[in-house]
Write an enzyme that holds these catalytic residues in place. Structure first.
Site, PDB file in Angstrom:
ATOM      1  N   LYS A  15       0.826  -1.218   0.000  1.00 48.97           N
ATOM      2  CA  LYS A  15       0.000   0.000   0.000  1.00 48.97           C
ATOM      3  C   LYS A  15       0.861   1.270   0.000  1.00 48.97           C
ATOM      4  CE  LYS A  15      -2.242  -0.869   3.823  1.00 48.97           C
ATOM      5  NZ  LYS A  15      -1.768  -2.203   4.235  1.00 48.97           N
ATOM      6  N   ARG A  90      -9.961   0.519   8.757  1.00 48.82           N
ATOM      7  CA  ARG A  90      -9.435  -0.804   9.062  1.00 48.82           C
ATOM      8  C   ARG A  90     -10.418  -1.616   9.892  1.00 48.82           C
ATOM      9  NH1 ARG A  90      -3.753   0.545   8.676  1.00 48.82           N
ATOM     10  NH2 ARG A  90      -2.419  -1.269   8.865  1.00 48.82           N
ATOM     11  N   ARG A 129      11.934  -5.843   5.557  1.00 42.41           N
ATOM     12  CA  ARG A 129      11.715  -4.445   5.194  1.00 42.41           C
ATOM     13  C   ARG A 129      12.601  -3.484   5.992  1.00 42.41           C
ATOM     14  NH1 ARG A 129       5.743  -1.937   4.857  1.00 42.41           N
ATOM     15  NH2 ARG A 129       5.569  -2.441   7.067  1.00 42.41           N
ATOM     16  N   ARG A 162      11.145  -0.874  11.221  1.00 40.39           N
ATOM     17  CA  ARG A 162      10.020  -0.441  12.052  1.00 40.39           C
ATOM     18  C   ARG A 162       9.880  -1.340  13.267  1.00 40.39           C
ATOM     19  NH1 ARG A 162       4.880   0.476   8.157  1.00 40.39           N
ATOM     20  NH2 ARG A 162       3.926  -0.658   9.871  1.00 40.39           N
ATOM     21  N   ARG A 173      -0.658  -8.346  13.715  1.00 36.00           N
ATOM     22  CA  ARG A 173      -1.182  -7.479  12.649  1.00 36.00           C
ATOM     23  C   ARG A 173      -1.974  -8.294  11.624  1.00 36.00           C
ATOM     24  NH1 ARG A 173       4.284  -4.942  10.966  1.00 36.00           N
ATOM     25  NH2 ARG A 173       3.210  -3.832   9.296  1.00 36.00           N
TER      26      ARG A 173
HETATM   27  P1  ADP Z   1       0.854  -1.753   7.737  1.00 34.99           P
HETATM   28  O1  ADP Z   1      -0.195  -1.636   6.687  1.00 34.99           O
HETATM   29  O2  ADP Z   1       2.176  -2.193   7.200  1.00 34.99           O
HETATM   30  O3  ADP Z   1       0.433  -2.565   8.936  1.00 34.99           O
HETATM   31  P2  ADP Z   1       0.516   1.067   8.590  1.00 34.99           P
HETATM   32  O4  ADP Z   1       1.646   2.007   8.483  1.00 34.99           O
HETATM   33  O5  ADP Z   1      -0.670   1.300   7.747  1.00 34.99           O
HETATM   34  O6  ADP Z   1       1.208  -0.334   8.337  1.00 34.99           O
HETATM   35  O7  ADP Z   1       0.026   0.997  10.107  1.00 34.99           O
HETATM   36  C1  ADP Z   1       0.910   0.748  11.174  1.00 34.99           C
HETATM   37  C2  ADP Z   1       0.146   0.598  12.468  1.00 34.99           C
HETATM   38  O8  ADP Z   1      -0.540   1.821  12.785  1.00 34.99           O
HETATM   39  C3  ADP Z   1      -0.953  -0.463  12.473  1.00 34.99           C
HETATM   40  O9  ADP Z   1      -0.451  -1.771  12.747  1.00 34.99           O
HETATM   41  C4  ADP Z   1      -1.859   0.067  13.598  1.00 34.99           C
HETATM   42  O10 ADP Z   1      -1.323  -0.229  14.869  1.00 34.99           O
HETATM   43  C5  ADP Z   1      -1.793   1.565  13.401  1.00 34.99           C
HETATM   44  N1  ADP Z   1      -2.878   2.018  12.496  1.00 34.99           N
HETATM   45  C6  ADP Z   1      -2.734   2.531  11.248  1.00 34.99           C
HETATM   46  N2  ADP Z   1      -3.940   2.811  10.694  1.00 34.99           N
HETATM   47  C7  ADP Z   1      -4.870   2.446  11.614  1.00 34.99           C
HETATM   48  C8  ADP Z   1      -6.297   2.454  11.642  1.00 34.99           C
HETATM   49  N3  ADP Z   1      -7.026   2.879  10.598  1.00 34.99           N
HETATM   50  N4  ADP Z   1      -6.915   2.023  12.767  1.00 34.99           N
HETATM   51  C9  ADP Z   1      -6.220   1.584  13.826  1.00 34.99           C
HETATM   52  N5  ADP Z   1      -4.885   1.524  13.857  1.00 34.99           N
HETATM   53  C10 ADP Z   1      -4.202   1.955  12.775  1.00 34.99           C
END
Ligand code: ADP
Ligand code: ZN
Length: 216
Positions: A15, A90, A129, A162, A173
């Site tokens: 993404k 999400r 990564r 990360r 996750r």
């Molecule tokens: P990835 O898609 O690789 O898991 P992101 O950078 O989109 O990484 O998100 C990293 C973390 O940030 C998620 O694992 C979550 O803890 C938090 N997060 C991001 N977006 C949301 C969301 N819409 N609702 C709840 N937590 C979120």
């Protein structure tokens, strides 16, 4: 041209990479909740401290916090030209809140781009990564090495892993993805907005397919 886009897919599906490619090609505002949380953590704000306690374990940040953040961002004037939501919604409550909000501000979602990827590949991608601390550019220890180890090709910034890109947090996750996020595919399919792409084709081909589709 489609604007007001949601980008969905499991962690590691690409993404972030696709969003960056689309941002340089299309005139849209990129809204990544993950980036917003990581910025808050870097800045040491109360939001950052709260978010970090969830993110490092692989858990989701509570809905009311995340929804509030997106509401504020999406209501700003620059989003009138169109936006790409990356990592939001999400959960079902987030999707429902977004439906209400986009009605309120008259900025309807036009399409949901979903990236499919198999689990073995997700794990391979995320465990190797590395990310540039300065500009956020993504790398991989085997498949996408920088020219100089530990240094970003684009800006010279340092690369890091990360805190949530470890085996334990990744497991959590992926579980959240299956339980909380995957049901949204049905939600958007019912609204006739869902368009899925296979992310295994590679990032250039994926970008080509998605941008052709969005430009239709
Ligand atoms: P990835 O898609 O690789 O898991 P992101 O950078 O989109 O990484 O998100 C990293 C973390 O940030 C998620 O694992 C979550 O803890 C938090 N997060 C991001 N977006 C949301 C969301 N819409 N609702 C709840 N937590 C979120
Ligand atoms: Zn960089």
């Amino acid at each position: 041209m489609k604007k007001n886009i949601i980008l969905m897919g499991p962690p590691g599906a690409g993404k972030g990479t696709l969003a960056k490619q689309l941002m340089s090609a299309l005139n849209l505002v990129h809204i990544s909740t993950g980036d917003m949380f990581r910025d808050a953590i870097k800045a040491g704000t109360p939001l950052g401290t709260l978010a970090k306690s969830y993110i490092d374990k692989g858990d989701l940040v509570p809905d009311e916090v995340t929804i509030g953040l997106v509401k504020e961002r999406l209501s700003q004037g620059d989003c009138a030209k169109g936006f790409l939501l990356d990592g939001f919604p999400r959960t079902l409550p987030q999707a429902e809140a977004l439906r209400e909000l986009s009605k309120e501000i008259n900025r309807p979602i036009e399409v949901v781009v979903n990236l499919d990827c198999d689990n073995a590949e997700l794990i391979r991608r995320i465990s190797g990564r590395r990310v540039c601390k300065t500009c956020g550019a993504p790398y991989h220890v085997i498949t996408l090495k920088p020219k100089v180890e530990g240094v970003c090709d684009i800006c010279g910034g340092p690369l890091y892993q990360r805190a949530d890109d470890n085996e334990e947090a990744l497991k959590v996750r992926l579980e959240h993805y299956v339980q909380d996020t995957k049901p949204l595919l049905d939600f958007y399919a019912k609204e006739g907005l869902l368009e899925s792409f296979n992310s295994l084709v590679g990032k250039e081909e994926l970008f080509d397919q998605v941008s052709k589709f969005l430009n239709k």
